[in-house]
Scaffold this motif. Structure first.
Motif, PDB file in Angstrom:
ATOM      1  N   MET A   1      29.134  65.797  19.033  1.00 34.84           N
ATOM      2  CA  MET A   1      29.880  64.845  18.219  1.00 34.84           C
ATOM      3  C   MET A   1      28.885  63.871  17.568  1.00 34.84           C
ATOM      4  SD  MET A   1      32.869  62.208  19.308  1.00 34.84           S
ATOM      5  CE  MET A   1      34.307  63.124  18.838  1.00 34.84           C
ATOM      6  N   ASN A   2      29.114  63.579  16.305  1.00 36.49           N
ATOM      7  CA  ASN A   2      28.258  62.660  15.571  1.00 36.49           C
ATOM      8  C   ASN A   2      28.485  61.227  16.026  1.00 36.49           C
ATOM      9  OD1 ASN A   2      27.383  64.791  14.056  1.00 36.49           O
ATOM     10  ND2 ASN A   2      28.747  64.397  12.347  1.00 36.49           N
ATOM     11  N   ASN A   3      27.441  60.436  15.921  1.00 40.14           N
ATOM     12  CA  ASN A   3      27.593  59.011  16.164  1.00 40.14           C
ATOM     13  C   ASN A   3      28.321  58.395  14.986  1.00 40.14           C
ATOM     14  OD1 ASN A   3      26.203  59.136  18.573  1.00 40.14           O
ATOM     15  ND2 ASN A   3      24.231  58.749  17.614  1.00 40.14           N
ATOM     16  N   PRO A   4      29.245  57.466  15.238  1.00 41.42           N
ATOM     17  CA  PRO A   4      29.954  56.827  14.125  1.00 41.42           C
ATOM     18  C   PRO A   4      28.983  56.067  13.226  1.00 41.42           C
ATOM     19  CG  PRO A   4      30.969  56.264  16.224  1.00 41.42           C
ATOM     20  CD  PRO A   4      29.715  57.001  16.525  1.00 41.42           C
ATOM     21  N   SER A   5      29.241  56.100  11.942  1.00 39.30           N
ATOM     22  CA  SER A   5      28.411  55.364  10.992  1.00 39.30           C
ATOM     23  C   SER A   5      29.324  54.656  10.002  1.00 39.30           C
ATOM     24  CB  SER A   5      27.470  56.311  10.243  1.00 39.30           C
ATOM     25  OG  SER A   5      28.208  57.240   9.495  1.00 39.30           O
ATOM     26  N   ALA A   6      28.794  53.664   9.358  1.00 40.29           N
ATOM     27  CA  ALA A   6      29.574  52.914   8.378  1.00 40.29           C
ATOM     28  C   ALA A   6      29.881  53.800   7.170  1.00 40.29           C
ATOM     29  CB  ALA A   6      28.806  51.684   7.928  1.00 40.29           C
ATOM     30  N   PRO A   7      31.131  53.782   6.689  1.00 45.54           N
ATOM     31  CA  PRO A   7      31.456  54.574   5.502  1.00 45.54           C
ATOM     32  C   PRO A   7      30.861  53.933   4.251  1.00 45.54           C
ATOM     33  CG  PRO A   7      33.353  53.315   6.204  1.00 45.54           C
ATOM     34  CD  PRO A   7      32.292  53.097   7.231  1.00 45.54           C
ATOM     35  N   LYS A   8      30.768  54.723   3.187  1.00 49.73           N
ATOM     36  CA  LYS A   8      30.333  54.156   1.920  1.00 49.73           C
ATOM     37  C   LYS A   8      31.344  53.115   1.463  1.00 49.73           C
ATOM     38  CE  LYS A   8      27.662  57.950   0.061  1.00 49.73           C
ATOM     39  NZ  LYS A   8      27.478  58.858  -1.053  1.00 49.73           N
ATOM     40  N   LYS A   9      30.897  52.229   0.627  1.00 49.88           N
ATOM     41  CA  LYS A   9      31.761  51.138   0.178  1.00 49.88           C
ATOM     42  C   LYS A   9      32.997  51.661  -0.555  1.00 49.88           C
ATOM     43  CE  LYS A   9      31.446  46.608  -1.902  1.00 49.88           C
ATOM     44  NZ  LYS A   9      30.556  45.623  -2.519  1.00 49.88           N
ATOM     45  N   ILE A  10      32.844  52.668  -1.405  1.00 52.52           N
ATOM     46  CA  ILE A  10      33.975  53.193  -2.166  1.00 52.52           C
ATOM     47  C   ILE A  10      34.991  53.862  -1.235  1.00 52.52           C
ATOM     48  CG2 ILE A  10      32.876  55.393  -2.728  1.00 52.52           C
ATOM     49  CD1 ILE A  10      35.177  53.391  -5.046  1.00 52.52           C
TER      50      ILE A  10
ATOM     51  N   GLY B   1      45.369  56.342   4.267  1.00 51.06           N
ATOM     52  CA  GLY B   1      44.356  55.293   4.395  1.00 51.06           C
ATOM     53  C   GLY B   1      43.613  55.378   5.709  1.00 51.06           C
ATOM     54  N   PHE B   2      44.338  55.620   6.808  1.00 53.24           N
ATOM     55  CA  PHE B   2      43.706  55.734   8.110  1.00 53.24           C
ATOM     56  C   PHE B   2      42.791  56.959   8.172  1.00 53.24           C
ATOM     57  CE2 PHE B   2      43.676  57.393  12.457  1.00 53.24           C
ATOM     58  CZ  PHE B   2      43.070  56.317  13.104  1.00 53.24           C
ATOM     59  N   VAL B   3      43.255  58.083   7.642  1.00 53.73           N
ATOM     60  CA  VAL B   3      42.454  59.311   7.673  1.00 53.73           C
ATOM     61  C   VAL B   3      41.183  59.154   6.837  1.00 53.73           C
ATOM     62  CG1 VAL B   3      42.433  61.736   6.935  1.00 53.73           C
ATOM     63  CG2 VAL B   3      44.367  60.840   8.215  1.00 53.73           C
ATOM     64  N   VAL B   4      41.288  58.514   5.685  1.00 55.56           N
ATOM     65  CA  VAL B   4      40.104  58.284   4.843  1.00 55.56           C
ATOM     66  C   VAL B   4      39.085  57.427   5.591  1.00 55.56           C
ATOM     67  CG1 VAL B   4      39.287  57.113   2.756  1.00 55.56           C
ATOM     68  CG2 VAL B   4      41.255  58.628   2.630  1.00 55.56           C
ATOM     69  N   LEU B   5      39.545  56.374   6.238  1.00 52.85           N
ATOM     70  CA  LEU B   5      38.626  55.521   6.997  1.00 52.85           C
ATOM     71  C   LEU B   5      38.043  56.253   8.198  1.00 52.85           C
ATOM     72  CD1 LEU B   5      40.446  52.078   6.893  1.00 52.85           C
ATOM     73  CD2 LEU B   5      38.394  52.760   5.664  1.00 52.85           C
ATOM     74  N   ALA B   6      38.850  57.060   8.879  1.00 46.67           N
ATOM     75  CA  ALA B   6      38.350  57.814  10.025  1.00 46.67           C
ATOM     76  C   ALA B   6      37.306  58.842   9.591  1.00 46.67           C
ATOM     77  CB  ALA B   6      39.512  58.501  10.743  1.00 46.67           C
ATOM     78  N   LEU B   7      37.568  59.548   8.498  1.00 43.38           N
ATOM     79  CA  LEU B   7      36.586  60.515   7.993  1.00 43.38           C
ATOM     80  C   LEU B   7      35.311  59.818   7.523  1.00 43.38           C
ATOM     81  CD1 LEU B   7      38.773  63.058   6.001  1.00 43.38           C
ATOM     82  CD2 LEU B   7      37.505  63.458   8.108  1.00 43.38           C
ATOM     83  N   GLY B   8      35.481  58.643   6.927  1.00 42.86           N
ATOM     84  CA  GLY B   8      34.317  57.895   6.455  1.00 42.86           C
ATOM     85  C   GLY B   8      33.388  57.480   7.580  1.00 42.86           C
TER      86      GLY B   8
ATOM     87  N   THR C   1      33.149  59.194  10.582  1.00 37.49           N
ATOM     88  CA  THR C   1      32.679  60.343  11.357  1.00 37.49           C
ATOM     89  C   THR C   1      31.800  61.294  10.555  1.00 37.49           C
ATOM     90  OG1 THR C   1      34.709  61.546  10.908  1.00 37.49           O
ATOM     91  CG2 THR C   1      34.623  60.306  12.954  1.00 37.49           C
ATOM     92  N   VAL C   2      31.990  61.395   9.263  1.00 35.60           N
ATOM     93  CA  VAL C   2      31.218  62.309   8.427  1.00 35.60           C
ATOM     94  C   VAL C   2      30.191  61.497   7.637  1.00 35.60           C
ATOM     95  CG1 VAL C   2      31.331  64.004   6.571  1.00 35.60           C
ATOM     96  CG2 VAL C   2      33.175  63.873   8.241  1.00 35.60           C
ATOM     97  N   ARG C   3      28.957  61.839   7.798  1.00 37.93           N
ATOM     98  CA  ARG C   3      27.900  61.108   7.067  1.00 37.93           C
ATOM     99  C   ARG C   3      27.961  61.421   5.581  1.00 37.93           C
ATOM    100  NH1 ARG C   3      24.581  58.436  10.254  1.00 37.93           N
ATOM    101  NH2 ARG C   3      24.135  59.201  12.338  1.00 37.93           N
ATOM    102  N   GLY C   4      27.741  60.381   4.769  1.00 45.53           N
ATOM    103  CA  GLY C   4      27.679  60.556   3.326  1.00 45.53           C
ATOM    104  C   GLY C   4      29.022  60.498   2.639  1.00 45.53           C
TER     105      GLY C   4
END
Length: 57
Positions: A1-10, A44-51, A53-56
């Protein structure tokens, strides 16, 4: 499992907008938003969750 990272601003802004529209649709009687309030909030929740967990995204 990837480490959580901050999503891009957009990604964060898009998720936030969908979430706010879902909340507005729940509490206010705006026809289009009220009909789809749960779906908007879920998107909205799914977009933030994917942001986070998935890098970039």
């Amino acid at each position: 499992m990837n480490n959580p990272s901050a999503p891009k601003k957009i990604t964060w802004i898009i998720g936030l907008i969908f979430g706010i529209l879902g909340i507005i649709g729940h509490f206010a009687k705006v026809q289009v938003l009220t009909e789809h309030s749960f779906t908007l909030l879920l998107i909205g929740f799914v977009v933030l969750a994917l942001g986070t967990t998935v890098r970039g995204v």
